[in-house]
Design an enzyme around this catalytic site. Sequence first.
Site, PDB file in Angstrom:
ATOM      1  N   LYS A  71       0.833  -1.200   0.000  1.00  0.00           N
ATOM      2  CA  LYS A  71       0.000   0.000   0.000  1.00  0.00           C
ATOM      3  C   LYS A  71       0.873   1.258   0.000  1.00  0.00           C
ATOM      4  CE  LYS A  71      -3.872  -2.019   2.630  1.00  0.00           C
ATOM      5  NZ  LYS A  71      -4.674  -1.904   3.860  1.00  0.00           N
ATOM      6  N   ARG A  72       1.932   1.223   0.806  1.00  0.00           N
ATOM      7  CA  ARG A  72       2.768   2.414   0.964  1.00  0.00           C
ATOM      8  C   ARG A  72       3.667   2.667  -0.238  1.00  0.00           C
ATOM      9  NH1 ARG A  72       2.102   0.044   5.866  1.00  0.00           N
ATOM     10  NH2 ARG A  72       1.377   1.377   7.571  1.00  0.00           N
TER      11      ARG A  72
END
Length: 464
Positions: free
Chosen positions: A248-249
Amino acid sequence: MSTAPTVRTRIAPSPTGFLHLGTARTALYSWAYARHHGGQFVLRIEDTDVARSTQDSVDQILASMAWLGLAHDEGPIYQMQRLVRYQAVVEQMIAAGTAYRCWCTPAELEAMREAQRARGEKTRYDGRWRPAPGKQLPPPPADVQPVVRFANPEGGAVSWDDLVKGPITIRNEEIDDLIILRPDGVPTYNFAVVVDDWDMAITHVFRGDEHINNTPWQINIFKALGAPLPRFGHCPIILGDDGLKLSKRRGAVSVTAYQDAGYLPEAMLNYLARLGWSHGDDELFTREQMVAWFDGSHLAKSPAQWDPAKLAWVNSHYMKLADDARLAELVADQLARRGIVADDAGLLARGAALFKDRCSTVVELADWLSMIFRPVQPAEADLSAHVNDAVRAALPGLRERLAAAAWDKAGIAAALKETLAAHQLKMPQLAPAVRVLVCGRAQTPSVDAVLALFPRDIVLSRLQ
């Protein structure tokens, strides 16, 4: 009769963002394993990160699971609706001596870690509030809300036979007394997941191998509760095309983004399945075949590489197999996003049948069919290359013949042939010019079949 427990798997995403590709693959493996064994698949929402959890994320997770066709048998179950249960289990553990309250302040914990670093030691909680025979604990400070810590075994080791990695052993000295309940009464991940898996009778847990370091704590908590242990399978990470971990990051694209980009769910499932699992040399298989084959074996131990070109190839295979009426609906949605109203389902279905063999995604199919609904802008290079004086002289006669022809492939083909004969032209001279003027590009499927998709007045207008 078999006394083996019913297979029960789960997927437990955190609603702090979209359902990313790694979680989707884990969900697929969990779902397929349960289906293979005639068991149940549970959807749990791990929403104890109150500050970052959102309803939008929950909605996106549910939409992604629905699009992929990974139907759950129970759930969604929300952890924040189970706080009373977690707190009750904590009290039982405190009474049993397997958990205890700790009144350390953040400043004290940081000072503890600084001293350990200065001594060259691994930073860990030093057990100062852990009860022990003959140990005198200080009186609890009145102005500090305590956390609750798990009394992790101080010696020995934790071992398990991982479904993917094989035997794994981690010594208890490597882990410390983790916090299981925060001062506000909300459980931490490693505790809540154990209580959930216990209460929900989960027998098999597939998840990413970033959780391997959490597993010893969780196994020790299971044992402290006298709860049956599930089997764990830790799947390697997925690497992006840059060789770094998808996350996600790091901007991993969401499942719904691939839906928006025109990929079919059956293609995404097929591709995700092969991204860490194999069945011989089979590259393409149906959902039913995967369920029949997925027995938990043949899971890769090494990271998989995300390959957009391979996904496009898989999707193009399923595009060719897809029902034209279904593709028509998907194309209509794509065109609507561009502000194009295309409500003739029959026309879109015929267009899908004609162009889908040339497309890797529904977006590409919509690119083709959009030429029917909005003006085209032929490139000057195409006009100069294909619309020469000989062709220009033939265009008025072609328009007259098309205006009178039966508006179907056969009628259009006859009008083209008559025009060729009347002007001593060949099809490789006339057809590219017609394509450029009507479609905006020189390469299309059979020109008579393509023109038949258009309303007659649009073709005549563009030839004019």
